[in-house]
Design an enzyme around this catalytic site. Sequence first.
Site, PDB file in Angstrom:
ATOM      1  N   ASN A  87     -16.552  -4.585 -42.709  1.00 41.93           N
ATOM      2  CA  ASN A  87     -16.869  -5.764 -41.893  1.00 41.93           C
ATOM      3  C   ASN A  87     -18.306  -6.218 -42.122  1.00 41.93           C
ATOM      4  OD1 ASN A  87     -14.644  -6.780 -40.043  1.00 41.93           O
ATOM      5  ND2 ASN A  87     -14.444  -4.559 -39.855  1.00 41.93           N
ATOM      6  N   LEU A  91     -21.398   1.777 -25.714  1.00 44.42           N
ATOM      7  CA  LEU A  91     -22.747   1.533 -25.187  1.00 44.42           C
ATOM      8  C   LEU A  91     -22.701   1.468 -23.662  1.00 44.42           C
ATOM      9  CD1 LEU A  91     -23.619  -1.113 -27.893  1.00 44.42           C
ATOM     10  CD2 LEU A  91     -24.691   1.150 -27.656  1.00 44.42           C
ATOM     11  N   HIS A 126     -12.524  -5.791 -32.814  1.00 41.36           N
ATOM     12  CA  HIS A 126     -11.561  -4.743 -32.453  1.00 41.36           C
ATOM     13  C   HIS A 126     -10.250  -5.022 -33.184  1.00 41.36           C
ATOM     14  CE1 HIS A 126      -9.718  -1.585 -30.136  1.00 41.36           C
ATOM     15  NE2 HIS A 126      -8.676  -2.389 -29.994  1.00 41.36           N
TER      16      HIS A 126
HETATM   17  C1  GAR Z   1     -12.541  -1.771 -38.292  1.00 36.28           C
HETATM   18  O1  GAR Z   1     -11.132  -1.864 -38.419  1.00 36.28           O
HETATM   19  C2  GAR Z   1     -12.976  -2.141 -36.886  1.00 36.28           C
HETATM   20  O2  GAR Z   1     -12.215  -3.175 -36.337  1.00 36.28           O
HETATM   21  C3  GAR Z   1     -12.704  -0.854 -36.182  1.00 36.28           C
HETATM   22  O3  GAR Z   1     -13.130   0.146 -37.080  1.00 36.28           O
HETATM   23  C4  GAR Z   1     -12.999  -0.322 -38.409  1.00 36.28           C
HETATM   24  C5  GAR Z   1     -14.348  -0.197 -39.116  1.00 36.28           C
HETATM   25  O4  GAR Z   1     -14.239  -0.494 -40.480  1.00 36.28           O
HETATM   26  N1  GAR Z   1     -13.396  -0.815 -34.939  1.00 36.28           N
HETATM   27  C6  GAR Z   1     -12.931  -0.247 -33.841  1.00 36.28           C
HETATM   28  O5  GAR Z   1     -11.879   0.354 -33.795  1.00 36.28           O
HETATM   29  C7  GAR Z   1     -13.805  -0.386 -32.594  1.00 36.28           C
HETATM   30  N2  GAR Z   1     -13.058  -0.139 -31.406  1.00 36.28           N
HETATM   31  P1  GAR Z   1     -15.510  -0.894 -41.360  1.00 36.28           P
HETATM   32  O6  GAR Z   1     -16.590   0.165 -41.150  1.00 36.28           O
HETATM   33  O7  GAR Z   1     -14.989  -0.872 -42.765  1.00 36.28           O
HETATM   34  O8  GAR Z   1     -15.964  -2.256 -40.935  1.00 36.28           O
END
Ligand code: GAR
Length: 207
Positions: free
Chosen positions: A17, A97, A113
Amino acid sequence: MLSRVKIAVLVSGGGTNLQALIDAQNAGIIKSGEISLVISNNKNAYALTRAQNANIKTATVLKSECTDVAEFEDRIIQLLDSNGIEIIVLAGFMSILSANFTSRYKDRIINVHPSLIPSFCGKGFWGLKVHEAALAYGVKVSGATVHFVNEIPDGGKIIMQKAVEVLEGDTPQSLQKRIMEEAEWKILPLSCEKVASDIQRSKNNNL
Ligand code: GAR
């Protein structure tokens, strides 16, 4: 020419992301803000390498080096303040947080999310666990949500959502990948630009 709003991205892992945000900045999709700082709570996060490759300043704050949550968050606040950060993006930041932190940055923290909130969200729903729960329930549509962060985990005001079809034979991994590609990497940069341009406009109106 209005000055660009300074953005910090908080990460814990792979940072795809974060990469989508960097690419969107390079493509001019994010133009009202500028990614100025990346903070990781994991010193081995590949996200740090992505930031360094893009010449973005990085910092690491480890919970294990702090006596308690308050010190962990204080260290992050110090970094945000000393770098003049106005928007905080949680991009795969796997730490909840406290209300003390979130109230300090009302409508300034955004999170991505990997589900359509209010489904499969809140405490305990992160990463692959979200997709495991969606498949176990048998939903035919999932997706991603970008929202403001308040004291309730995944409970803040929704900024954008995008639905993604669940396919026959999906695994948590295949669903995660499709939701990232079709939803997260698109709506996170768009939301970031929206929030940055809103802040830029309100600063300009107050001049
Ligand atoms: C992503 O799918 C994000 O939406 C999720 O973790 C992944 C991180 O991937 N976040 C959550 O679950 C937060 N509740 P990345 O490090 O490759 O961006």
